[in-house]
Design a protein around this motif. Sequence first.
Motif, PDB file in Angstrom:
ATOM      1  N   ILE A  23       0.813  -1.214   0.000  1.00 16.78           N
ATOM      2  CA  ILE A  23       0.000   0.000   0.000  1.00 16.78           C
ATOM      3  C   ILE A  23       0.844   1.262   0.000  1.00 16.78           C
ATOM      4  CG2 ILE A  23      -2.004  -1.072   1.073  1.00 16.78           C
ATOM      5  CD1 ILE A  23      -1.075   0.194   3.714  1.00 16.78           C
ATOM      6  N   ALA A  24       2.161   1.101  -0.033  1.00 17.36           N
ATOM      7  CA  ALA A  24       3.046   2.260   0.044  1.00 17.36           C
ATOM      8  C   ALA A  24       2.754   3.262  -1.063  1.00 17.36           C
ATOM      9  CB  ALA A  24       4.505   1.823  -0.007  1.00 17.36           C
ATOM     10  N   LYS A  25       2.624   2.800  -2.288  1.00 16.28           N
ATOM     11  CA  LYS A  25       2.363   3.706  -3.400  1.00 16.28           C
ATOM     12  C   LYS A  25       0.990   4.359  -3.285  1.00 16.28           C
ATOM     13  CE  LYS A  25       5.426   1.208  -6.425  1.00 16.28           C
ATOM     14  NZ  LYS A  25       5.560   0.325  -7.547  1.00 16.28           N
ATOM     15  N   PHE A  26       0.069   3.686  -2.622  1.00 16.90           N
ATOM     16  CA  PHE A  26      -1.294   4.193  -2.481  1.00 16.90           C
ATOM     17  C   PHE A  26      -1.381   5.331  -1.471  1.00 16.90           C
ATOM     18  CE2 PHE A  26      -5.572   3.784  -0.532  1.00 16.90           C
ATOM     19  CZ  PHE A  26      -6.324   4.108  -1.641  1.00 16.90           C
ATOM     20  N   VAL A  27      -0.527   5.325  -0.472  1.00 14.65           N
ATOM     21  CA  VAL A  27      -0.613   6.334   0.595  1.00 14.65           C
ATOM     22  C   VAL A  27       0.608   7.247   0.682  1.00 14.65           C
ATOM     23  CG1 VAL A  27      -2.190   4.971   2.021  1.00 14.65           C
ATOM     24  CG2 VAL A  27       0.275   4.730   2.338  1.00 14.65           C
ATOM     25  N   PRO A  50      -6.894   8.971  10.918  1.00 14.19           N
ATOM     26  CA  PRO A  50      -8.180   8.299  10.688  1.00 14.19           C
ATOM     27  C   PRO A  50      -8.538   8.243   9.200  1.00 14.19           C
ATOM     28  CG  PRO A  50      -8.350   9.668  12.627  1.00 14.19           C
ATOM     29  CD  PRO A  50      -7.007   9.977  11.999  1.00 14.19           C
ATOM     30  N   VAL A  51      -8.273   9.321   8.481  1.00 16.25           N
ATOM     31  CA  VAL A  51      -8.546   9.341   7.034  1.00 16.25           C
ATOM     32  C   VAL A  51      -7.670   8.309   6.325  1.00 16.25           C
ATOM     33  CG1 VAL A  51      -8.367  10.752   4.939  1.00 16.25           C
ATOM     34  CG2 VAL A  51      -9.304  11.745   7.023  1.00 16.25           C
ATOM     35  N   ALA A  57      -8.356   0.815   4.455  1.00 11.05           N
ATOM     36  CA  ALA A  57      -9.463  -0.146   4.545  1.00 11.05           C
ATOM     37  C   ALA A  57     -10.192  -0.246   3.209  1.00 11.05           C
ATOM     38  CB  ALA A  57     -10.427   0.268   5.656  1.00 11.05           C
ATOM     39  N   LYS A  58     -10.418   0.888   2.550  1.00  7.85           N
ATOM     40  CA  LYS A  58     -11.070   0.874   1.231  1.00  7.85           C
ATOM     41  C   LYS A  58     -10.218   0.121   0.217  1.00  7.85           C
ATOM     42  CE  LYS A  58     -13.447   5.305   1.591  1.00  7.85           C
ATOM     43  NZ  LYS A  58     -13.499   6.680   1.030  1.00  7.85           N
ATOM     44  N   TYR A  59      -8.926   0.364   0.252  1.00 10.93           N
ATOM     45  CA  TYR A  59      -8.017  -0.320  -0.658  1.00 10.93           C
ATOM     46  C   TYR A  59      -8.096  -1.833  -0.456  1.00 10.93           C
ATOM     47  CZ  TYR A  59      -3.699  -1.841  -2.874  1.00 10.93           C
ATOM     48  OH  TYR A  59      -2.784  -2.486  -3.652  1.00 10.93           O
ATOM     49  N   ILE A  60      -8.028  -2.263   0.788  1.00 10.14           N
ATOM     50  CA  ILE A  60      -8.092  -3.697   1.089  1.00 10.14           C
ATOM     51  C   ILE A  60      -9.434  -4.272   0.658  1.00 10.14           C
ATOM     52  CG2 ILE A  60      -8.130  -5.398   2.961  1.00 10.14           C
ATOM     53  CD1 ILE A  60      -6.051  -3.552   4.379  1.00 10.14           C
ATOM     54  N   LEU A  61     -10.504  -3.569   0.957  1.00 11.78           N
ATOM     55  CA  LEU A  61     -11.833  -4.047   0.582  1.00 11.78           C
ATOM     56  C   LEU A  61     -11.965  -4.189  -0.929  1.00 11.78           C
ATOM     57  CD1 LEU A  61     -14.707  -4.771   1.489  1.00 11.78           C
ATOM     58  CD2 LEU A  61     -15.277  -2.346   1.285  1.00 11.78           C
ATOM     59  N   ASN A  62     -11.462  -3.216  -1.665  1.00 14.82           N
ATOM     60  CA  ASN A  62     -11.608  -3.235  -3.124  1.00 14.82           C
ATOM     61  C   ASN A  62     -10.641  -4.185  -3.834  1.00 14.82           C
ATOM     62  OD1 ASN A  62     -13.679  -1.346  -3.155  1.00 14.82           O
ATOM     63  ND2 ASN A  62     -12.257   0.357  -3.143  1.00 14.82           N
ATOM     64  N   HIS A  63      -9.509  -4.491  -3.203  1.00 19.53           N
ATOM     65  CA  HIS A  63      -8.515  -5.306  -3.875  1.00 19.53           C
ATOM     66  C   HIS A  63      -8.338  -6.705  -3.296  1.00 19.53           C
ATOM     67  CE1 HIS A  63      -7.447  -1.230  -5.184  1.00 19.53           C
ATOM     68  NE2 HIS A  63      -7.044  -1.849  -6.269  1.00 19.53           N
TER      69      HIS A  63
END
Length: 65
Positions: A23-27, A50-51, A57-63
């Motif tokens: 998730i490094a590139k995502f955040v 929190p954001v 969490a959205k990333y994990i849910l979607n991927h």
Amino acid sequence: PQKEAIRQTVNLALLENANTIDIAKFVAESADSQQLATEFDCGDHIHFSPVGGRQVAKYILNHWA
């Protein structure tokens, strides 16, 4: 520089595992940065705000769900 080289070696080894989420590139602040983007950083430059937690969490849910 020595600690960064060790960190990079460990990260590359971890990313070889099919069950590792990168998730490094995502955040990150930018594509070539390892620093959390301001909106995802709680202020210590290591942990998510929190954001940031919601974004991960959205990333994990979607991927991965």
